[in-house]
Design a protein around this motif. Structure first.
Motif, mmCIF file in Angstrom:
data_model
loop_
_atom_site.group_PDB
_atom_site.id
_atom_site.type_symbol
_atom_site.label_atom_id
_atom_site.label_comp_id
_atom_site.label_asym_id
_atom_site.label_seq_id
_atom_site.Cartn_x
_atom_site.Cartn_y
_atom_site.Cartn_z
ATOM 1 N N ASN A 59 29.444 47.079 63.966
ATOM 2 C CA ASN A 59 29.982 47.646 62.736
ATOM 3 C C ASN A 59 31.512 47.600 62.731
ATOM 4 O O ASN A 59 32.146 47.323 61.696
ATOM 5 N N ILE A 60 32.116 47.861 63.896
ATOM 6 C CA ILE A 60 33.574 47.796 64.010
ATOM 7 C C ILE A 60 34.057 46.370 63.758
ATOM 8 O O ILE A 60 35.047 46.135 63.044
ATOM 9 N N ARG A 61 33.358 45.392 64.331
ATOM 10 C CA ARG A 61 33.758 43.991 64.151
ATOM 11 C C ARG A 61 33.564 43.529 62.720
ATOM 12 O O ARG A 61 34.363 42.739 62.197
ATOM 13 N N LEU A 62 32.514 44.004 62.078
ATOM 14 C CA LEU A 62 32.321 43.663 60.663
ATOM 15 C C LEU A 62 33.471 44.205 59.817
ATOM 16 O O LEU A 62 33.974 43.512 58.917
ATOM 17 N N SER A 63 33.895 45.421 60.095
ATOM 18 C CA SER A 63 35.019 46.007 59.355
ATOM 19 C C SER A 63 36.292 45.200 59.592
ATOM 20 O O SER A 63 37.080 44.981 58.663
ATOM 21 N N GLU A 64 36.487 44.742 60.837
ATOM 22 C CA GLU A 64 37.659 43.920 61.149
ATOM 23 C C GLU A 64 37.599 42.598 60.404
ATOM 24 O O GLU A 64 38.612 42.116 59.870
ATOM 25 N N MET A 65 36.426 41.998 60.325
ATOM 26 C CA MET A 65 36.265 40.739 59.615
ATOM 27 C C MET A 65 36.604 40.906 58.135
ATOM 28 O O MET A 65 37.313 40.074 57.544
ATOM 29 N N VAL A 66 36.116 41.971 57.523
ATOM 30 C CA VAL A 66 36.413 42.232 56.115
ATOM 31 C C VAL A 66 37.914 42.397 55.919
ATOM 32 O O VAL A 66 38.497 41.868 54.951
ATOM 33 N N CYS A 156 41.660 33.880 69.389
ATOM 34 C CA CYS A 156 42.578 35.012 69.523
ATOM 35 C C CYS A 156 41.771 36.276 69.822
ATOM 36 O O CYS A 156 40.673 36.459 69.284
ATOM 37 N N THR A 157 42.324 37.132 70.678
ATOM 38 C CA THR A 157 41.609 38.344 71.068
ATOM 39 C C THR A 157 42.538 39.544 71.061
ATOM 40 O O THR A 157 43.756 39.420 71.171
ATOM 41 N N ASN A 161 38.544 44.729 76.857
ATOM 42 C CA ASN A 161 37.425 43.796 77.061
ATOM 43 C C ASN A 161 37.239 42.865 75.867
ATOM 44 O O ASN A 161 36.111 42.514 75.505
ATOM 45 N N ASP A 162 38.362 42.465 75.254
ATOM 46 C CA ASP A 162 38.319 41.550 74.113
ATOM 47 C C ASP A 162 37.374 42.063 73.031
ATOM 48 O O ASP A 162 36.474 41.355 72.565
ATOM 49 N N LEU A 163 37.587 43.311 72.636
ATOM 50 C CA LEU A 163 36.749 43.936 71.614
ATOM 51 C C LEU A 163 36.678 43.077 70.360
ATOM 52 O O LEU A 163 35.615 42.899 69.769
#
Length: 245
Positions: A59-66, A156-157, A161-163
């Protein structure tokens, strides 16, 4: 589910197999339907906790993608989000069944837009992975493609731990560079977190999946380096099953 052999399903290697192929949620759902939670063995309880963490990370990564897509939209940058994050939402009835780590972004006008996106990522705290575990500050004046097989992307990270892992791509390893512009003209939008994300249409997503299966399991490089490609076959299976229904 009654056909499953419970002792086989509770084997650690089986759980590891699902984990490696980013399908741990699917595994846990199967287990959860068979067993009463009060009788779950301790290793399954551990998987439940791991599952819960994975769901939060997704869910965190989806928010970052948006957030990244909103930036690109504000700059009129033409982009395609593809692979993991999109497949989870497009193909799976329950998106968390298919977890992902990377946000794969194909830039339709790579040469003109790459610097703009990298400057944004740099401001957001990202660093560039050059390959072979070498991570450096993003240098937007001297852009270097990652040291991968065909040098087509900039990984890019950021985060512990490369969240967050974002890959800015000229093309995809499964799509030859001489036809990527054709693919980029066949797109649609899907809603994620109430925001419309640009991705490939169903036909070209299917072609990409077929090519991805070959690249990750049958190509010379895959035979040498890749031992966990079942997820690619399962993505293809889910896609075909979805079309049939």
């Amino acid at each position: 589910y009654s056909d499953y052999n419970l002792s086989d399903l509770l084997d650690t290697q089986i759980a590891d197999f699902f984990r490696q192929n980013k399908l741990l949620n699917l595994y846990f759902d199967i287990i959860n339907r068979i067993l009463d939670k009060q009788t779950l063995p301790i290793d399954i309880l551990r998987i439940e906790k791991e599952n819960s963490l994975n769901n939060r990370l997704q869910n965190i990564r989806l928010s970052e993608m948006v957030k990244i897509c909103q930036f690109m939209g504000s700059k009129s940058i033409q982009y395609i989000i593809t692979k993991g994050a999109i497949l989870s939402e497009m193909l799976y009835e329950t998106p968390i069944y298919r977890s992902f780590g990377d946000i794969d972004i194909v830039l339709c006008n790579f040469e003109s837009d790459c610097k703009i996106v990298l400057e944004y990522l740099k401001q957001e705290g990202y660093r560039q992975e050059l390959g072979w575990y070498e991570i450096v500050d993003i240098d937007t004046e001297h852009i270097v493609l990652g040291e991968r097989i065909d040098h087509h992307e900039i990984p890019c990270t950021k985060g512990i731990n490369d969240l967050y892992c974002v890959e800015i791509k000229k093309t995809l390893s499964s799509i030859p560079s001489n036809v990527i512009s054709y693919f980029n003209n066949h797109t649609e939008k899907i809603k994620i977190n109430d925001f419309s994300i640009h991705t490939y249409d169903l036909t070209h997503t299917f072609i990409m999946l077929c090519s991805n299966v070959f690249m990750n399991s049958e190509s010379r490089t895959a035979i040498y380096y890749n031992d966990s490609f079942i997820r690619d076959y399962y993505d293809l299976y889910v896609f075909i099953n979805m079309l049939q229904h």
